[in-house]
Design a protein around this motif. Sequence first.
Motif, PDB file in Angstrom:
ATOM      1  N   LEU A 150      43.153   3.489  28.617  1.00  0.00           N
ATOM      2  CA  LEU A 150      42.447   4.519  27.860  1.00  0.00           C
ATOM      3  C   LEU A 150      43.234   5.825  27.842  1.00  0.00           C
ATOM      4  N   ALA A 151      43.798   6.189  28.990  1.00  0.00           N
ATOM      5  CA  ALA A 151      44.583   7.423  29.069  1.00  0.00           C
ATOM      6  C   ALA A 151      45.834   7.335  28.208  1.00  0.00           C
ATOM      7  N   CYS A 152      46.485   6.171  28.219  1.00  0.00           N
ATOM      8  CA  CYS A 152      47.692   5.985  27.397  1.00  0.00           C
ATOM      9  C   CYS A 152      47.353   6.044  25.909  1.00  0.00           C
ATOM     10  N   ASN A 153      46.222   5.456  25.531  1.00  0.00           N
ATOM     11  CA  ASN A 153      45.793   5.506  24.128  1.00  0.00           C
ATOM     12  C   ASN A 153      45.484   6.947  23.712  1.00  0.00           C
ATOM     13  N   ASP A 154      44.808   7.683  24.597  1.00  0.00           N
ATOM     14  CA  ASP A 154      44.518   9.084  24.307  1.00  0.00           C
ATOM     15  C   ASP A 154      45.807   9.890  24.218  1.00  0.00           C
ATOM     16  N   LEU A 155      46.765   9.581  25.088  1.00  0.00           N
ATOM     17  CA  LEU A 155      48.061  10.256  25.046  1.00  0.00           C
ATOM     18  C   LEU A 155      48.743  10.030  23.698  1.00  0.00           C
ATOM     19  N   ARG A 156      48.651   8.798  23.205  1.00  0.00           N
ATOM     20  CA  ARG A 156      49.254   8.474  21.902  1.00  0.00           C
ATOM     21  C   ARG A 156      48.612   9.294  20.775  1.00  0.00           C
ATOM     22  N   LEU A 157      47.283   9.400  20.805  1.00  0.00           N
ATOM     23  CA  LEU A 157      46.575  10.157  19.779  1.00  0.00           C
ATOM     24  C   LEU A 157      46.915  11.644  19.865  1.00  0.00           C
ATOM     25  N   ARG A 158      47.007  12.171  21.086  1.00  0.00           N
ATOM     26  CA  ARG A 158      47.370  13.588  21.257  1.00  0.00           C
ATOM     27  C   ARG A 158      48.775  13.849  20.753  1.00  0.00           C
TER      28      ARG A 158
END
Length: 370
Positions: A28-36
Motif C-alpha cells: 500500500l505504501a509503495c502504491n501511494d508512493l507511486r501516485l505521489r
Amino acid sequence: MYPNPRTDGKRKILIGCLILSVSPALMLACNDLRLRFLKNDMANLVRQSIIIICLTFVIIKLMITVFRSNEIRALFDGINEDYEKFNYLPEEYQQLVAETIKKSKSLEKIWLIIMSVTASSYPVLAGVCTLYSMMFSDNPRRFMVHEMEVFYLTTEQKYESPYFEILAIYSIFVVGVVFIEFTGFDGMFSVSVFHVSLKIKIFSLNLKYMFVDATDTPTIKKRIAKFVKDHCEVSRLIGEIQKCFEIWLVGIFVNAILQTGMALSQITTNVNKDINGVYYLFAVATIIHVYLPCYLISDVTYNAAEVANVAYSSSWEMVEDVNIKKCICLIITKAQIPIQFRALGMITFNMEMFVSILQTSYSMYTLLRK
C-alpha cells in the motif's frame, strides 16, 4: 527473537506469517508512493518513503533471524556459558558482572520507552485528532493511523465504516510488529556488545594482578597463556557478532541517513500539519537508534585500548625472566591496535561515523527542502 532450538520450526512459521502480514502495508505504501510521484507531491512522497524504509528494514531483520538462527544461537549459547563461569569468580569480578548486567537492563528499558512512545504516537495522535475533530470541528473528519491511498477504495470510501475500522486495526497491528522487531532484534546486539566489553574488563583485571602472589616463572607464564586465550576468545566473539549483525549494521547506517533527513524534511513541511508532530519523535528515535551501537562499539574500543595501560602498570619490571618481559611488550603492542566493528568489511562503527551520519542527514534535509 531468541533462537530456541526446541521451537525452531514454529518460530520460522511465525516469522514467515509476520512477513506476510506486514507485506500488504508495504505494498500500500509503495502504491501511494507511486501516485505521489506521478502527482509530483514531494512532501507526501517523502512521508511514504519513511514508512517504506521502516517496513523494509523490519522485513530484513525478520529474515535475518531465520537465515542467521544457527549463528545467533551459537552466540547466545556462548554468552550463557560465560555467565555460568562468572558465578565462580572473586567478588571484584562479580561487581563488574553485576554492573554490566545493570547497564544492559537500563539501556534496554530506555530503548523500550523510546520505541513505545514513538510507535504509539501514530495511533494515539490519529485517535486524538479524530476525537477532537468529531467534538469541536464544524466539519468533522477521521484521521488514519497513516494516511495513504488504498487499492479499490476512493478517498471518501476509506473513511467510511467498516473500511476505516479495518484499516485502523491493521495499522495498529503493523505498528506492534515494528515495535517488537525494533526492540527484540536490536536488543540482542546490545547484549552481545555489552558482553564483549565485560570480557575485556575481566581479562584486563587478570592482567592487573598477573604478577601478584606469583614468585615463580611457570605460574606467570600460565597466567600469560590464560590472558592470550581470553584475548583470542574476545576476537572470535567480535567476529561472530559481526557475522550475525553485519547486514543489520548496514541497514542502520542507511536507515539513519535516509530516515533522519526525511523526518526533518517532513517536520518543516506545510502539508499534513496535524500529524507532522510524530516525526519529531521519529527523528529523535532514529538518531538514538544509530547512536547506541556507535556508543557501545566505541566503549569496546576504549576498554580494549586500556589493556595497554594496564599491562604497562602490572609491575612487570619486577620480573627477571626476559621472555615474560617480551610477552608484556607484545601485549602492549597488540592492545594499541584498535578493535573495530565493520559491517561487510566497509563501514566502521564508531562515534566519528555517528557524527558523519548526522552531517549527511542534514545535507539530505537541505536538499529535500530546496
